[in-house]
Each structure stands twice: as structure tokens, then as C-alpha cells.
Design a protein around this motif. Structure first.
Motif, PDB file in Angstrom:
ATOM      1  N   THR A 103      -7.340  -4.260   6.383  1.00 20.69           N
ATOM      2  CA  THR A 103      -8.181  -3.138   6.849  1.00 20.69           C
ATOM      3  C   THR A 103      -8.201  -3.091   8.378  1.00 20.69           C
ATOM      4  O   THR A 103      -8.060  -2.024   8.971  1.00 20.69           O
ATOM      5  CB  THR A 103      -9.625  -3.314   6.319  1.00 20.69           C
ATOM      6  OG1 THR A 103      -9.558  -3.556   4.919  1.00 20.69           O
ATOM      7  CG2 THR A 103     -10.468  -2.084   6.585  1.00 20.69           C
ATOM      8  N   ILE A 106      -4.821  -1.954   9.730  1.00 21.99           N
ATOM      9  CA  ILE A 106      -4.632  -0.506   9.589  1.00 21.99           C
ATOM     10  C   ILE A 106      -5.434   0.238  10.661  1.00 21.99           C
ATOM     11  O   ILE A 106      -4.925   1.099  11.379  1.00 21.99           O
ATOM     12  CB  ILE A 106      -5.069  -0.054   8.169  1.00 21.99           C
ATOM     13  CG1 ILE A 106      -4.105  -0.623   7.116  1.00 21.99           C
ATOM     14  CG2 ILE A 106      -5.184   1.463   8.068  1.00 21.99           C
ATOM     15  CD1 ILE A 106      -4.639  -0.603   5.689  1.00 21.99           C
ATOM     16  N   TYR A 130      -7.979   4.819   5.187  1.00 21.64           N
ATOM     17  CA  TYR A 130      -7.004   5.527   6.036  1.00 21.64           C
ATOM     18  C   TYR A 130      -7.643   6.709   6.798  1.00 21.64           C
ATOM     19  O   TYR A 130      -7.505   6.816   8.010  1.00 21.64           O
ATOM     20  CB  TYR A 130      -5.822   6.074   5.219  1.00 21.64           C
ATOM     21  CG  TYR A 130      -5.030   5.069   4.406  1.00 21.64           C
ATOM     22  CD1 TYR A 130      -5.000   3.717   4.728  1.00 21.64           C
ATOM     23  CD2 TYR A 130      -4.282   5.492   3.304  1.00 21.64           C
ATOM     24  CE1 TYR A 130      -4.264   2.818   3.969  1.00 21.64           C
ATOM     25  CE2 TYR A 130      -3.530   4.600   2.545  1.00 21.64           C
ATOM     26  CZ  TYR A 130      -3.533   3.260   2.874  1.00 21.64           C
ATOM     27  OH  TYR A 130      -2.807   2.381   2.128  1.00 21.64           O
ATOM     28  N   TYR A 207       0.202  -5.312  -1.599  1.00 20.54           N
ATOM     29  CA  TYR A 207       0.524  -5.814  -2.949  1.00 20.54           C
ATOM     30  C   TYR A 207       2.008  -6.181  -3.092  1.00 20.54           C
ATOM     31  O   TYR A 207       2.572  -6.084  -4.171  1.00 20.54           O
ATOM     32  CB  TYR A 207       0.105  -4.781  -4.008  1.00 20.54           C
ATOM     33  CG  TYR A 207      -1.381  -4.497  -3.970  1.00 20.54           C
ATOM     34  CD1 TYR A 207      -2.298  -5.412  -4.493  1.00 20.54           C
ATOM     35  CD2 TYR A 207      -1.875  -3.347  -3.360  1.00 20.54           C
ATOM     36  CE1 TYR A 207      -3.660  -5.180  -4.419  1.00 20.54           C
ATOM     37  CE2 TYR A 207      -3.243  -3.109  -3.285  1.00 20.54           C
ATOM     38  CZ  TYR A 207      -4.126  -4.027  -3.818  1.00 20.54           C
ATOM     39  OH  TYR A 207      -5.478  -3.806  -3.737  1.00 20.54           O
TER      40      TYR A 207
HETATM   41  N1  PMP Z   1      -4.813  -1.543   1.558  1.00 17.39           N
HETATM   42  C1  PMP Z   1      -4.923  -1.470   0.236  1.00 17.39           C
HETATM   43  C2  PMP Z   1      -4.009  -0.556  -0.513  1.00 17.39           C
HETATM   44  C3  PMP Z   1      -5.870  -2.237  -0.448  1.00 17.39           C
HETATM   45  O1  PMP Z   1      -5.985  -2.147  -1.761  1.00 17.39           O
HETATM   46  C4  PMP Z   1      -6.716  -3.084   0.312  1.00 17.39           C
HETATM   47  C5  PMP Z   1      -7.821  -3.905  -0.297  1.00 17.39           C
HETATM   48  N2  PMP Z   1      -7.833  -4.094  -1.533  1.00 17.39           N
HETATM   49  C6  PMP Z   1      -6.553  -3.139   1.679  1.00 17.39           C
HETATM   50  C7  PMP Z   1      -5.601  -2.350   2.272  1.00 17.39           C
HETATM   51  C8  PMP Z   1      -7.422  -4.015   2.517  1.00 17.39           C
HETATM   52  O2  PMP Z   1      -7.089  -5.347   2.452  1.00 17.39           O
HETATM   53  P1  PMP Z   1      -7.992  -6.469   3.138  1.00 17.39           P
HETATM   54  O3  PMP Z   1      -9.013  -6.875   2.139  1.00 17.39           O
HETATM   55  O4  PMP Z   1      -7.034  -7.562   3.483  1.00 17.39           O
HETATM   56  O5  PMP Z   1      -8.620  -5.851   4.326  1.00 17.39           O
END
Ligand code: PMP
Ligand code: GLN
Length: 386
Positions: A103, A106, A130, A207
């Protein structure tokens, strides 16, 4: 706290953003004592060895700030991993940054690269962070809808939406919530679309280690598009440690330079002992390469039970989510049906319309199968009774 709010001229920067659906549905799950297949997180423990390693590094005193862009040993290990998997040479000093989860990667990449008025193509249903990230950067999200049940990217439509203001395309493969993966054709289309212009790609690949049925993960890092791409990863997904909030991004130096300018002021650096522990844990390739197989078994276990239900589905090709269509059961909206499911049937899910800008409702719910077999069994039993 009592506040006289009328005296403050507070115009919200994000007036239409509500509490995340993940928090909302998890709260409903708790309030109704329901099985929580909504928010995506495993309900089984991570590796004991990994916990022991974090402990070890804490005991040994690795408890102060890490270098801003990540512990060098970890970045070196990641550079080797990326090289082995995707055949690209990445410089750990300048092209990898460890982040507080995907997160933050991004958000930071978007803030660092998107300017006021820039357009960013987003595929709906889109992961919920996003659009707010684009808006906070002053950019304009341009939505392209994916339609079930195959959720293929409609490239002709993408082409129509490209303008001289388009600065970035956000891709997510394997895709949350659809459980689809891009293929060689998609990469080809992206090449055509971005040829001769300055469009960047932000590729959310959290993923990458949840890919099923012997499919290949088409990382943008392994393509000719790598020079204009930022790939984002999450250790939370791979190591069953979503609560640690740790991930990384990989991009060519000219992009990473800008991303790091933001990174140093929105987190500066990420927790130290975890980085050392993950570095040691990743030395054993099996610790991440086995995850796809693990989740494929979970998917198959869940779907085998759900065959008896009135839901219809196309098996997920990746992620730890499965979409289920309930149009044979109810005509209710997906939000209402998800509420009914958690309140009356004791299973929490995510209504997919919330991930569409125009709230497209195809009567589809998302279920997370990163759960113990016992939990999946109990949930499927309830779902099969509907
Ligand atoms: N992108 C996607 C598509 C997600 O599913 C997720 C969280 N499940 C994230 C980003 C964020 O990942 P993180 O918990 O490492 O911030
Ligand atoms: N990525 C997780 C999901 O899709 C949730 C992340 C969060 O709660 N913000 O369910």
C-alpha cells in the motif's frame, strides 16, 4: 471531544471516500460472530522459523532505524530473486526499495510520479487504494471496466481512453478481486499502447506467489516494458504476515529516484528486525516458491465443497480470493446480499460492486480462502444451505 466544527473551514480532500469495505465487513463479521471470508488475511500462523528469526534479530539488538531504502542484505537477496525469476538485472542500491507494505509502495510511487491533471488508467474492479492515491496526487483516474465472468482487459477500450494526459496505467496481476492473471497477449497489447509515448506502468504483483494450475506469473519485470514500470510486492501475502506491513518495489533508477524522495518523508524506513529475518528466510527459495501450491490446495478444497451450493464460479487462477455468482439465489444487490449473508447466514464476504467506480453489480461476492480447512469447511456448510 466537543468541537465547534462550524468555525473551521475544512473542505475534505477526499469527500467521497468512506471507511474501507475491508474494515466494514470485518466489523460486521465480528458483530455477527460470523466466519470472516471478507478481508484478505490468513487465519493460520506464519512459520515458527520466521518468528524465531525476528526474535533472534530483536534479541541481538537490530532495533534501530534501518537504512531508508531497506536493509542492504535484503535488497541484495531480492535482486537475486528477481534476476532468477524474471531474468532481469536489478541494482539493489538504486532500483529496489523496501516499503511499509505494498500500500505504501503504491501510494509513494503515485505521489512521486503523478502530477496535477495527469490521467491514470485504472481497471475496475480496482483494489481500493489506487483511486484515493491518484486523487491525493492531483491526478485523474480514468476507469476501464472488466466484465465477468472472464474479466479480460478490453484493450480496444483502453486505447480509446489514452490521451496526451495519460501518465500511467495501473495493472494488477494476479488480480484482486477477480482472481485472473494477465498473459503474453496482454503484455503485447501494453507494448503497442505504450510504444513511442511516456506512459508508465504501475504493476501490482502482490500475489506473484499465488498462481495456480501451472500458470506462469507474467511479471512486468520480465518484459520489455520494465524500463517504464514499477513493480510492487508484499511480504504479507507470501509469508502469511499481513500484519507486519512490509513489502518492496522495483523500478529503474530514474523512477526510483523520484519514489524515494517521497518515501523518505512518508515513512523514512521500515521495521529493522523483520527485514533481517525475511532476508534469512528468503535464502531458502522453498519458503516462497511453495506458496502457490499451498493456496492452490486451499482453493481446490473450498471449491470442491462449494460444488454442492447454488453459487456459480470460475476457479480463481491466482490470489487467495474466489468470486462467487449468486444470481441463481437472489436478485438483491450484492451489497444487500453480502449483508444478509453475514447477518443471517454467518459468513462475511466482499460485494464486488464496491470496487467499481460506477458500482457495476454483477451479483458477485468475493470470498477469501486463506483460511484453515476447518474454517473453509464451516463456511461452505453454511453457504451450501442457502
Ligand atoms: N494490492 C493488492 C491487490 C492487495 O490485495 C493488497 C492487500 N491485500 C495490497 C496491494 C496491499 O498490500 P499490503 O498489505 O502489503 O500493503
Ligand atoms: N488486501 C486485503 C483485501 O483485499 C485487505 C487489505 C486491507 O484491509 N486494507 O482484502
Amino acid at each position: 471531544m466537543i468541537a465547534n466544527t462550524t468555525q473551521f473551514d475544512l473542505r475534505s480532500k477526499l469527500p467521497n471516500i468512506k471507511e474501507s469495505i475491508f474494515s466494514v465487513m470485518s466489523q460486521h463479521a465480528r458483530a455477527n460472530n460470523a466466519i470472516n471470508l471478507s478481508q484478505g488475511f490468513p487465519n493460520f500462523p506464519c512459520s515458527d522459523q520466521l518468528i524465531a528469526l525476528v526474535n533472534k534479530y530483536m534479541q541481538e539488538g537490530y532495533n534501530q532505524y534501518a537504512p531508508a531504502y531497506g536493509v542492504m542484505e535484503l535488497r541484495e537477496t531480492l535482486a537475486q530473486k528477481v534476476n532468477k525469476q524474471y531474468g532481469i538485472e536489478v541494482k539493489p542500491e538504486s532500483e529496489i526499495t523496501v516499503t511499509a507494505g505494498a500500500t505504501q509502495a503504491i501510494f509513494t510511487a503515485i505521489l512521486g510520479l503523478i502530477r496535477e491533471g495527469d490521467e491514470v488508467i485504472v481497471f475496475d474492479p480496482a483494489y481500493d487504494s489506487y483511486v484515493p492515491s491518484i486523487k491525493m496526487a492531483g491526478g485523474m483516474p480514468i476507469h476501464v471496466s472488466l466484465k465477468g465472468p472472464d474479466y479480460k482487459i478490453p484493450w480496444d477500450e483502453v486505447k480509446k481512453k489514452i490521451s496526451f494526459k495519460t501518465k500511467m496505467i495501473i495493472l494488477n496481476t494476479p488480480h484482486n478481486p477477480c482472481g485472473t492473471c494477465i498473459d503474453e497477449d496482454d503484455i503485447e497489447q501494453l507494448k503497442i499502447i505504450t510504444s513511442g509515448n511516456n506512459i508508465l506502468i504501475l504493476s501490482d504483483e502482490v500475489y506473484e506467489h499465488a498462481i495456480f494450475d501451472d500458470n506462469k506469473h507474467y511479471s512486468l519485470l520480465g518484459s520489455d516494458l520494465a524500463e517504464r514500470n514499477i513493480s510492487v510486492f508484499s511480504f504479507g501475502k507470501v509469508l502469511h504476515t499481513t500484519g507486519w506491513k512490509i513489502g518492496y518495489c522495483v523500478a529503474p533508477n530514474y523512477l526510483m529516484k523520484e519514489i524515494r524522495k517521497v518515501h523518505q518523508f512518508n515513512v523514512f524506513s521500515v521495521n529493522t528486525p523483520m527485514q533481517y529475518a525475511i532476508n534469512e528466510f528468503y535464502k531458502n527459495e522453498g519458503n516462497y516458491s511453495s506458496v502457490s501450491n499451498f493456496y492452490e490446495q486451499k482453493r481446490d478444497f473450498f471449491l470442491n465443497l462449494m460444488k454442492e451450493s447454488r453459487f456459480s464460479f470460475v476457479p480463481s487462477a491466482g490470489t487467495y480470493f474466489q468470486l462467487m455468482n449468486y444470481s441463481d439465489i437472489s436478485k438483491q444487490s450484492d451489497v444487500d446480499f453480502a449483508l444478509k449473508l453475514v447477518q443471517e447466514h454467518g459468513v462475511a464476504s466482499i460485494p464486488v460492486s464496491v470496487f467499481y467506480n460506477d458500482k457495476t453489480d454483477e451479483k458477485v461476492l468475493r470470498f477469501c480462502f486463506a483460511k484453515t480447512d476447518e474454517t473453509l469447511e464451516k463456511a461452505a456448510e453454511k453457504l451450501c444451505k442457502i
